[in-house]
Motif scaffolding. Structure first.
Motif, short mmCIF file in Angstrom:
data_model
loop_
_atom_site.label_atom_id
_atom_site.label_comp_id
_atom_site.label_asym_id
_atom_site.label_seq_id
_atom_site.Cartn_x
_atom_site.Cartn_y
_atom_site.Cartn_z
N LYS A 54 0.84 -1.20 0.00
CA LYS A 54 0.00 0.00 0.00
C LYS A 54 0.88 1.26 0.00
O LYS A 54 0.62 2.22 -0.73
CB LYS A 54 -0.89 -0.03 1.24
N ALA A 55 1.94 1.23 0.80
CA ALA A 55 2.84 2.39 0.88
C ALA A 55 3.59 2.59 -0.45
O ALA A 55 3.74 3.72 -0.93
CB ALA A 55 3.84 2.20 2.02
N LEU A 56 4.04 1.48 -1.05
CA LEU A 56 4.75 1.57 -2.33
C LEU A 56 3.84 2.15 -3.40
O LEU A 56 4.23 3.02 -4.19
CB LEU A 56 5.24 0.18 -2.76
N TYR A 57 2.60 1.65 -3.41
CA TYR A 57 1.62 2.12 -4.39
C TYR A 57 1.35 3.61 -4.20
O TYR A 57 1.36 4.39 -5.16
CB TYR A 57 0.33 1.33 -4.24
N GLY A 58 1.14 4.00 -2.94
CA GLY A 58 0.84 5.40 -2.63
C GLY A 58 1.99 6.32 -3.04
O GLY A 58 1.76 7.40 -3.60
N TYR A 59 3.21 5.87 -2.78
CA TYR A 59 4.38 6.67 -3.17
C TYR A 59 4.36 6.92 -4.69
O TYR A 59 4.50 8.05 -5.15
CB TYR A 59 5.67 5.94 -2.77
N GLY A 60 4.16 5.85 -5.45
CA GLY A 60 4.17 5.98 -6.92
C GLY A 60 3.04 6.87 -7.42
O GLY A 60 3.23 7.66 -8.35
N LEU A 61 1.88 6.72 -6.79
CA LEU A 61 0.72 7.48 -7.23
C LEU A 61 0.95 8.99 -7.03
O LEU A 61 0.75 9.79 -7.95
CB LEU A 61 -0.51 7.04 -6.43
N HIS A 62 1.39 9.37 -5.83
CA HIS A 62 1.60 10.80 -5.56
C HIS A 62 2.80 11.33 -6.34
O HIS A 62 2.78 12.47 -6.81
CB HIS A 62 1.77 11.03 -4.05
N LEU A 63 3.83 10.51 -6.47
CA LEU A 63 4.99 10.92 -7.27
C LEU A 63 4.56 11.23 -8.71
O LEU A 63 4.99 12.23 -9.30
CB LEU A 63 6.03 9.80 -7.27
N GLY A 64 3.72 10.38 -9.26
CA GLY A 64 3.27 10.55 -10.64
C GLY A 64 2.50 11.85 -10.84
O GLY A 64 2.68 12.55 -11.83
N ILE A 65 1.64 12.14 -9.87
CA ILE A 65 0.84 13.38 -9.98
C ILE A 65 1.76 14.60 -9.89
O ILE A 65 1.68 15.52 -10.71
CB ILE A 65 -0.25 13.42 -8.88
N ALA A 66 2.68 14.58 -8.91
CA ALA A 66 3.63 15.70 -8.77
C ALA A 66 4.47 15.84 -10.04
O ALA A 66 4.70 16.95 -10.53
CB ALA A 66 4.53 15.46 -7.55
N PHE A 67 4.88 14.71 -10.58
CA PHE A 67 5.71 14.69 -11.78
C PHE A 67 4.99 15.35 -12.96
O PHE A 67 5.57 16.18 -13.68
CB PHE A 67 6.03 13.23 -12.12
N LEU A 87 14.79 10.75 -5.15
CA LEU A 87 14.12 10.80 -6.45
C LEU A 87 12.91 11.75 -6.39
O LEU A 87 12.74 12.59 -7.28
CB LEU A 87 13.67 9.39 -6.84
N ALA A 88 12.11 11.63 -5.36
CA ALA A 88 10.92 12.49 -5.23
C ALA A 88 11.34 13.95 -5.12
O ALA A 88 10.72 14.83 -5.74
CB ALA A 88 10.11 12.07 -4.01
N GLU A 89 12.39 14.22 -4.35
CA GLU A 89 12.82 15.61 -4.19
C GLU A 89 13.43 16.15 -5.49
O GLU A 89 13.23 17.32 -5.85
CB GLU A 89 13.80 15.72 -3.02
N ARG A 90 14.12 15.29 -6.21
CA ARG A 90 14.75 15.71 -7.46
C ARG A 90 13.69 15.99 -8.53
O ARG A 90 13.82 16.93 -9.31
CB ARG A 90 15.72 14.62 -7.93
N LEU A 91 12.66 15.15 -8.57
CA LEU A 91 11.64 15.30 -9.63
C LEU A 91 10.95 16.65 -9.57
O LEU A 91 10.66 17.24 -10.60
CB LEU A 91 10.60 14.19 -9.54
N VAL A 92 10.69 17.15 -8.36
CA VAL A 92 9.95 18.41 -8.28
C VAL A 92 10.85 19.63 -8.38
O VAL A 92 10.36 20.75 -8.54
CB VAL A 92 9.10 18.51 -6.98
N THR A 93 12.16 19.44 -8.31
CA THR A 93 13.05 20.59 -8.51
C THR A 93 13.75 20.51 -9.86
O THR A 93 14.57 21.34 -10.18
CB THR A 93 14.12 20.66 -7.40
N ARG A 94 13.38 19.48 -10.64
CA ARG A 94 14.07 19.28 -11.93
C ARG A 94 13.78 20.44 -12.89
O ARG A 94 12.76 21.10 -12.79
CB ARG A 94 13.65 17.95 -12.56
N LYS A 95 14.71 20.60 -13.80
CA LYS A 95 14.58 21.67 -14.80
C LYS A 95 14.23 21.10 -16.18
O LYS A 95 14.08 21.83 -17.14
CB LYS A 95 15.89 22.45 -14.92
#
Lengths: 322, 322
Positions: free
Chosen positions: A192-205, A313-321
């Motif tokens: 559940k935690a792995l799924y949730g991480y991917g889901l929110h990461l995808g939306i932020a991405f 990875l999550a922190e890098r994705l939202v600060t990526r250029k």
């Protein structure tokens, strides 16, 4: 981290008929971030021992990781036909280099190749993985259809948009995490935690992608800035602007949406309206909220070097250029 | 015989987004022979008790039978785009009624729906069934590509043609038989016989299709006679004619192949050349040989009412008028 690029290179496409397999080889050799298989393998590493996995453990998870990457590239091949996109990763798309029929048929074969990789998942875990994979693939087709539908709808809200990108982008990242972890032995709470991480990461991405299209630097972003504005794409920026604008700004924005002959001016003017309405800030707030939710999910997992990678990875994705 | 049509009707496509699911519902509701699921279920019946199967036994084999039918209809939806076919089973094709993009995306979803059905196969048998299904799906894409390649090749032999239709048509029938029988508990010798029956039946079926296109009666055949001749399709009749003709007849035939302005005359003239060369007789001999091989495979199976149905089916297919 296992070298996923090496595993992809080792897939053998030198088969007959060439007209079917050459476009598949061409597409998979064109690079990309390999984000989905990386997530699957890192999820497995987080569960198993927080470090490099090898031997049987990697043999078990690698086919599913490859299935996810091949599947993702299948969606790109067909999406490019539907969107009439001419360039992908700096090279002509398959339907341009060959033709539409080739992109349709080789794309179909890629989808089947994804299932061929999936069939190598350990038998005891195959039924569950196959169900999740099918559910994910369905979500992506549904998301693509909603994206098409949005083009013709006058009223699209932020919630509609978030639902669409959840299907079109996030379920693939979420299932990459869940499938990788499950094969490595994750319990239900961890799945559940792995799924949730991917889901929110995808939306932020995806939100960051929309923001970069307006506020990125063209040199690092790799494509022209303002492409979404030019074609009136219903991004979260445009939807937020239409939802929050006062009557005057809204009229001005709608006026610009009808303009098709003054591209440069249009990009500048719409960006100015976004600035005036504080649209970037609102969207960044939603993105940061999802990033925070992704990071929070990691608390339910073993704390080791793999979860640390997922955090970075999550922190890098939202600060990526780019 | 289980009512496969009823099972297909019970599949629920009233889901959102409508743009994705409506074309799937439309396609599956348009009928067709339901040959593939019928073969899968009859194969299972032949193995189990030679009669009606029900309860658990039918629950076990029905999802695979549905997967085969949904898969077959997926191939038609994408083939119709690639061939620019406008009518299928007396109704506008999906890309005509909607558009190309809809046919591509709904077709993709149909392929995924086939795998969703397949995921319901009993877990212990799923890995083998999934492998066979993937192998079959690959064969069909390869066969379609060879068919496209043949259009541009000056030299295509009868052996090339037989290889192509084996991939494009027969592996689906062969795997319908093998998968149905395997789920019902067929041993290896029986699996081999079931596969062989389907393979030879498929080849005979396709040859008869080619023959009917020239020698059928338009009223019973359901489409205009001579369509293959008009578009220079490399059928077994044309390939046999080119292989066996003397220099004079060959020159005459090649001359007609270049004619694009005198359709009616062309059909009559090419048919006359076929008659002169005895092409129909040669092709019927190949077809009858494959029918005989299909029937011979049935000897390795339990002799019961289901094998009797398979025997009748083979005999009916080669004497059919439509």
């Amino acid at each position: 981290m296992t070298d996923i690029n090496k595993a992809i290179e080792q897939l053998d496409w030198r088969k007959e008929p060439r007209g079917l397999y050459e476009p598949i080889e061409y597409t998979l050799a064109s690079g990309g971030k390999r984000l989905r298989p990386t997530l699957a393998i890192t999820a497995a590493e987080a569960i198993i021992n927080g470090g490099l996995i090898n031997g049987d453990a990697i043999d078990d998870v690698l086919p599913a990781a490859l299935a996810l990457e091949v599947f993702h590239n299948f969606t790109l091949m067909h999406d490019d036909v539907m969107d009439r996109a001419e360039v992908r990763r700096g090279r002509p798309t398959v339907h341009v280099k060959w033709n539409d029929n080739t992109a349709i048929l080789s794309g179909d074969q890629m989808l089947i190749e994804a299932y061929k990789q999936l069939a190598k998942v350990p038998a005891g875990k195959l039924p569950q993985v196959l169900n999740w994979f099918n559910e994910m693939a369905t979500g992506i087709c549904e998301g693509q259809q909603y994206d098409v539908d949005f083009e013709h709808m006058s009223q699209v809200g932020v919630d509609d948009y978030l639902k669409m990108i959840e299907l079109k982008t996030s379920v693939l990242l979420a299932n990459a995490m869940r499938i990788g972890g499950y094969i490595a032995g994750a319990n239900e709470a961890q799945q559940k935690a792995l799924y949730g991480y991917g889901l929110h990461l995808g939306i932020a991405f995806q939100i960051q992608d929309d923001i970069l299209d307006v506020y990125g630097e063209s040199r690092t972003f790799g494509k022209a800035i303002g492409g979404d504005i030019r074609c009136n794409k219903k991004t979260i920026l445009l939807i937020t602007a239409l939802e929050t604008a006062d009557a005057e700004s809204k009229a001005e924005l709608l006026q610009w949406l009808m303009a098709t002959d003054r591209d440069e001016e249009k990009v500048a003017a719409v960006t100015e309206i976004y600035n005036r309405l504080g649209v970037r800030h609102s969207c960044e707030a939603i993105m940061e909220d999802h990033t925070a939710q992704a990071l929070a999910e990691l608390e339910h997992l073993p704390q080791n070097s793999a979860t640390e990678q997922l955090r970075e990875l999550a922190e890098r994705l939202v600060t990526r250029k780019s």
